[in-house]
Design a protein around this motif. Structure first.
Motif, PDB file in Angstrom:
ATOM      1  N   ASP A 278      30.974 118.012 -86.594  1.00  0.00           N
ATOM      2  CA  ASP A 278      29.935 118.873 -86.026  1.00  0.00           C
ATOM      3  C   ASP A 278      29.924 118.786 -84.511  1.00  0.00           C
ATOM      4  OD1 ASP A 278      29.128 119.635 -88.551  1.00  0.00           O
ATOM      5  OD2 ASP A 278      27.626 118.026 -88.728  1.00  0.00           O
ATOM      6  N   ARG A 279      29.642 119.907 -83.909  1.00  0.00           N
ATOM      7  CA  ARG A 279      29.498 119.966 -82.449  1.00  0.00           C
ATOM      8  C   ARG A 279      28.231 119.245 -82.041  1.00  0.00           C
ATOM      9  NH1 ARG A 279      27.973 120.985 -77.562  1.00  0.00           N
ATOM     10  NH2 ARG A 279      28.383 122.980 -76.521  1.00  0.00           N
ATOM     11  N   VAL A 280      28.348 118.410 -80.998  1.00  0.00           N
ATOM     12  CA  VAL A 280      27.187 117.681 -80.494  1.00  0.00           C
ATOM     13  C   VAL A 280      26.543 118.506 -79.376  1.00  0.00           C
ATOM     14  CG1 VAL A 280      26.393 115.594 -79.347  1.00  0.00           C
ATOM     15  CG2 VAL A 280      28.182 115.451 -81.100  1.00  0.00           C
ATOM     16  N   PHE A 281      25.259 118.775 -79.516  1.00  0.00           N
ATOM     17  CA  PHE A 281      24.523 119.539 -78.506  1.00  0.00           C
ATOM     18  C   PHE A 281      23.586 118.616 -77.738  1.00  0.00           C
ATOM     19  CE2 PHE A 281      25.770 122.692 -81.599  1.00  0.00           C
ATOM     20  CZ  PHE A 281      26.143 123.785 -80.820  1.00  0.00           C
ATOM     21  N   ASN A 282      23.634 118.728 -76.418  1.00  0.00           N
ATOM     22  CA  ASN A 282      22.740 117.967 -75.561  1.00  0.00           C
ATOM     23  C   ASN A 282      21.727 118.935 -74.954  1.00  0.00           C
ATOM     24  OD1 ASN A 282      21.415 116.437 -73.662  1.00  0.00           O
ATOM     25  ND2 ASN A 282      23.277 115.569 -72.754  1.00  0.00           N
TER      26      ASN A 282
END
Length: 300
Positions: A278-282
């Motif tokens: 999964d893409r990590v979103f900040n």
């Protein structure tokens, strides 16, 4: 099954596009030269069949690549033959879909003044494969038995020394665990003449005609004698020669790849299943604006 068919159709179309880009013959040649060439090759392989077989064989080459890498195998394939016989086209199709970190092509320039003073095989040794590598030589140490001999770049004593040394050199490679395969691409006198004429009239291929290539026309019979002598003295059981008839370029490529695959006992390699993380979103990250002058102009 439907998913596989969809993939095959998409991949086949991509292969058609890529191969057309590689060849570019019809785009550059005049209608008259095209007509003459096709009149001399009436039994050309069906284009769709050719690409389907090429794709199938290239998928097998990927299996071979995985096997070589997984088992730390070392493979060397030499490509020799007449100028314009199709060595380069075959090499391109072999490596087209392979990982360049595993399969690489070695095409050495003329030796430097320093290299001319070295042991003859010395400049080739650094390019031999380590474990898990597959090396294709676009011309090789057999330059000495061919162009160097015919063009007078090597003395008869040097040629004789080569013939004495090369069988043992190749036996050493094989004893060390290297799988050594030697191909000679052969075409007729008339076919080479036609291909040279096509290159002369094709601005995309004129760079392929070197002074040495032109001399190969003048010295056709000398090259024939040198080739016959080379076969007689270097066709050893540990590393025999295999001749690829090259008048039909497409069939030559398929036959060469199929034969190469048949020489090596490769098999399937187990791979761990790949899952996309999964893409990590900040939420606190803000992307900086990129200055417009850093972009390549969108001309197309």
């Amino acid at each position: 099954m439907n998913d596989y068919k969809d993939w095959l159709q998409a991949e086949l179309q991509e292969t058609l596009d890529e191969d057309i880009e590689l060849e570019m013959e019809d785009a550059a040649l005049s209608a008259e030269i095209r007509r003459i060439y096709r009149s001399h090759h009436p039994d050309q392989m069906d284009r769709k069949l050719y690409f389907r077989e090429l794709l199938r064989l290239q998928s097998e080459l990927i299996r071979l690549q995985d096997w070589v890498s997984h088992n730390n195998e070392r493979v060397v394939v030499l490509f020799e033959g007449r100028d314009s016989a199709g060595k380069g086209g075959a090499i391109k199709r072999i490596t087209q879909r392979l990982n360049p970190r595993v399969a690489r092509v070695v095409a050495l320039p003329a030796p430097s003044d320093r290299e001319k003073t070295q042991w003859y095989f010395q400049r080739y040794v650094p390019h031999l494969p380590a474990g898990g590598e597959f090396v294709l030589f676009d011309r090789s140490w057999y330059n000495r038995a061919g162009v160097e001999r015919v063009m007078g770049f090597a003395t008869e004593d040097q040629v004789e020394q080569f013939f004495q040394d090369v069988p043992e050199f190749e036996r050493m490679l094989v004893r060390s665990g290297i799988r050594l395969v030697k191909y000679w691409f052969s075409i007729t006198d008339e076919e080479q003449q036609m291909r040279f004429q096509m290159r002369i009239h094709d601005p995309l291929k004129q760079w392929k005609l070197s002074p040495m290539d032109l001399q190969s026309r003048v010295r056709w019979e000398a090259y024939t004698k040198a080739k016959e002598d080379m076969f007689e003295r270097t066709n050893i059981p540990e590393a025999p020669w295999y001749i690829v008839p090259g008048n039909d370029k497409k069939r030559a490529r398929l036959n060469c790849i199929d034969h190469l695959l048949g020489l090596i006992p490769y098999g399937d390699v187990d791979h761990e299943q790949i899952t996309l993380p999964d893409r990590v979103f900040n939420p606190d990250y803000e992307r900086d604006a990129v200055p417009r002058e850093l972009y390549v102009p969108q001309k197309y």
